[in-house]
Structures are given as C-alpha cells and as structure tokens.
Design an enzyme around this catalytic site. Structure first.
Site, PDB file in Angstrom:
ATOM      1  N   HIS A 209       0.864  -1.186   0.000  1.00  0.00           N
ATOM      2  CA  HIS A 209       0.000   0.000   0.000  1.00  0.00           C
ATOM      3  C   HIS A 209       0.894   1.228   0.000  1.00  0.00           C
ATOM      4  CE1 HIS A 209      -3.628   2.396   0.796  1.00  0.00           C
ATOM      5  NE2 HIS A 209      -2.788   3.175   1.451  1.00  0.00           N
ATOM      6  N   CYS A 210       0.698   2.091  -0.974  1.00  0.00           N
ATOM      7  CA  CYS A 210       1.530   3.276  -1.122  1.00  0.00           C
ATOM      8  C   CYS A 210       0.770   4.516  -0.659  1.00  0.00           C
ATOM      9  CB  CYS A 210       1.960   3.449  -2.584  1.00  0.00           C
ATOM     10  SG  CYS A 210       3.023   4.887  -2.851  1.00  0.00           S
TER      11      CYS A 210
END
Length: 359
Positions: A209-210
């Site tokens: 997850h960025c």
C-alpha cells in the site's frame, strides 16, 4: 448468502443458480468503491501533484528563458521531450491513484497450470462494509484485532469457510498448512492476494500500500506503478541535467544584469535527489518484476502446499515471460499505463520443472 453449489441439483442447474447469486452480489460491489479512505489520505497525492506543478512552473518561467538565449530550436526540442515525459508520468500516476488494483474474483474455468483440474467458481470479495450490508460477515470478520494475513494461523475456519476455500485451487497455504482465508472480508484468498488494512479489502497480487498513491499496488496497477517510477525518475533527471547545463552556462557568461535566482537552483537540487531515489526504488521494482515477485513476497515469501520452502518461487518463469505477464504482449503498449497484463489476477502459470519435482 451461501457461496455453495446445491448438492441435489444437476451440474448445469447448480452453475445457473450460482451465477445468478453472484450476479446479485456483484451488483452491490459495482456501487462500492474500495478506495473509500479518509480524506487525509489524499494530502500526499495533492502534495505530489503540487511538486510536479511547481517544478514545471519554475522550468517554464526560469529555465526556458536561459535556454532561449542559446538557441530556439534546441529550446523547443528539449521542452517537447520534457513535456512528453511529464505527461506520461502524470498519466501513470493518475492511473495508480484512480484504478482499483483488483479484488479476488474467480470465474468458472478449468485450470491445469496448477497441477489440477479443480473448477474455478466465480467468487467475489469486497470490503467488510459490503459484507455487513448483506449480513454475511461472521463475528470473527468484524473483529478489528483479527489480521487476516498474519494472526489467522490459529483461527479455526467454519465448515462454510472451508467449503469456500475448496472452490478455488491454490498453490499457497498458511504457515500451518491450512487454506488461506480472509477473516475480515470473509472470503477465500487466491494465490498472491493479501488483505490491505488501509483499503479494508483483499487485493489481487498485492505488492504494497503506497501512501503517496492513497491506493494499493496490485494486479491491475503494477504496470502503471513501474511506469510511473521510470518516467518520474527520467523527468527528474531531465530537469537536473537541463537546469545544470544552462544555468551554469548562463552564470559563466555573467551578464551585467545577472541576478541569482534561487528557484531553479533549489529545483535542481530536488530533481537530483528525487532522480537518485526514484532510480533506486524503480530499479528494485523492475528487479522484482523480472523475477516475478511482489514486495510482500520478497521479504515474507510464500508457503506452498507441497512444502517447497519460502525461498522457492514457482511463479518465476524467466525474465521475458515475467515481463510480459505484467506488461503484456504488445510492444507499443509497454510504454503507456493501459492495462495489458496477462491473466485474471487469480491464477498464475508456474514453472513446471520446479513444480513436477515437488508432486
């Protein structure tokens, strides 16, 4: 809603009834956005866009006039190249932010690549919110302390959950050898899928997850993410090189009316720093792409049914096939962030030689 086939019906009737149930459930998913996240999550996105906008403003207002004095043709050529790279970087970034990375969805098909002929039945998953609306979430699924990817090894699956895991034939299992099942989404997890606590949903081929995307990098966004890193690194390198060359040439000329402008100098330093970091980060993700691993798999590995060990990677088909699995077969489409990845994100081809040695 039960995701099971009727035991007393003919196979054709079972599939027809099952399809209707899934169509009803998928109609709820169409209205649900898995990217429903806190508004604060979009501040890194706005900050990133502001950096792109500021750098372009400084380039056009401070650097281009310096280049113009050295020749209009060269100025136009460098500016066109810079704008094309910027456009591709922003296009890739927009896709990463806006596109759903993919939820576990299995469609009816018979798959032989995993060493079996188990039928894949359509099985859709969405956030816990959707499950709560339909009333099909178990009590364990709503427990915020339960982590569907790590702490579920000690969880005991219900008979209904075990039946769901039998609808998909997977190579990977939990550390204790039990089928992989997401307690938060209340759904069986295909190979390489993981639950994202930020997105509150299972993601196909989840990489990570960025926060700068406010989204996950997964099956449907991996290509766009790699392109974004490549084009952003190239954009920063171009800004640094162009600004350095023409700014130094202008200073060496030392015209009488010369005044030191801090903005291009500061942009040049930022461009250098970002280009180095993006080249390193992008190189790492290109390396993972070529060996067919995700970030999660690079440090945690997979546990396979046949006790292959976490160092084994059955999904590694060789550099060329691994690359085409993400970027597709069309060479022209490799350079744009359109979705051209092969497969459905649920089942993956494996290295037959390594697999045959284990069964």
């Amino acid at each position: 809603m039960r995701l099971l086939l009727g035991k007393n019906n003919a196979p054709e009737d079972d599939l027809r009834e099952y399809d209707q149930l899934l169509l009803d459930f998928e109609s709820q998913i169409d209205d649900f956005d898995m990217s429903e996240k806190p508004v604060l999550g979009f501040f890194p996105v706005l900050f990133t866009l502001a950096l792109f906008g500021w750098s372009q403003y400084v380039y056009l207002t401070s650097v281009v006039p310096l280049m113009y004095e050295q020749g209009i043709k060269r100025t136009i050529a460098w500016t066109v190249i810079e704008l094309v790279v910027l456009g591709l970087a922003l296009w890739s970034y927009a896709v990463c932010v806006a596109r759903n990375p993919g939820n576990p969805v299995v469609r009816a098909a018979t798959v032989f690549s995993h060493g079996g002929t188990t039928p894949y039945m359509r099985l859709a998953t969405a956030s816990r919110t959707v499950r709560q609306r339909s009333g099909s979430v178990s009590s364990s699924a709503t427990d915020p302390a339960s982590d569907s990817d790590s702490s579920s090894d000690n969880a005991v699956l219900t008979p209904d959950q075990l039946r769901q895991t039998q609808l998909i034939h997977t190579l990977t299992v939990r550390d204790n050898g039990q089928p992989r099942f997401c307690l938060k989404c209340n759904v069986a997890k295909p190979d390489r899928s993981h639950h994202c606590s930020t997105c509150n949903a299972c993601v196909l081929k989840m990489d990570h997850h960025c926060p700068w995307l406010n989204n996950c990098v997964g099956f449907r966004t991996q290509k766009a993410f790699v392109l974004f890193l490549v084009y952003s690194a190239l954009y920063c390198a171009l800004l640094f090189e162009i600004t350095l060359i023409y700014y130094v040439m202008y200073i060496m000329g030392m015209p009488a009316e010369f005044q030191f402008d801090l903005a291009p100098f500061f942009m040049m330093l930022l461009a250098f720093a970002f280009s180095i970091s993006l080249l390193g980060f992008g190189g790492f993700h290109v390396y993972l792409l070529l060996i067919n691993k995700t970030t999660i798999e690079s440090y945690d590995g997979n546990t396979f049914r046949h006790a292959l060990g976490k160092r084994t990677n059955l999904f590694n088909l060789g550099f060329q096939k691994n690359f085409r699995q993400v970027f597709g077969r069309s060479r022209l489409a490799w350079f744009v962030p359109t979705f051209t990845s092969l497969g459905d994100g649920v089942k993956y081809p494996v290295d037959c030689d390594s697999y045959d040695m284990t069964v």
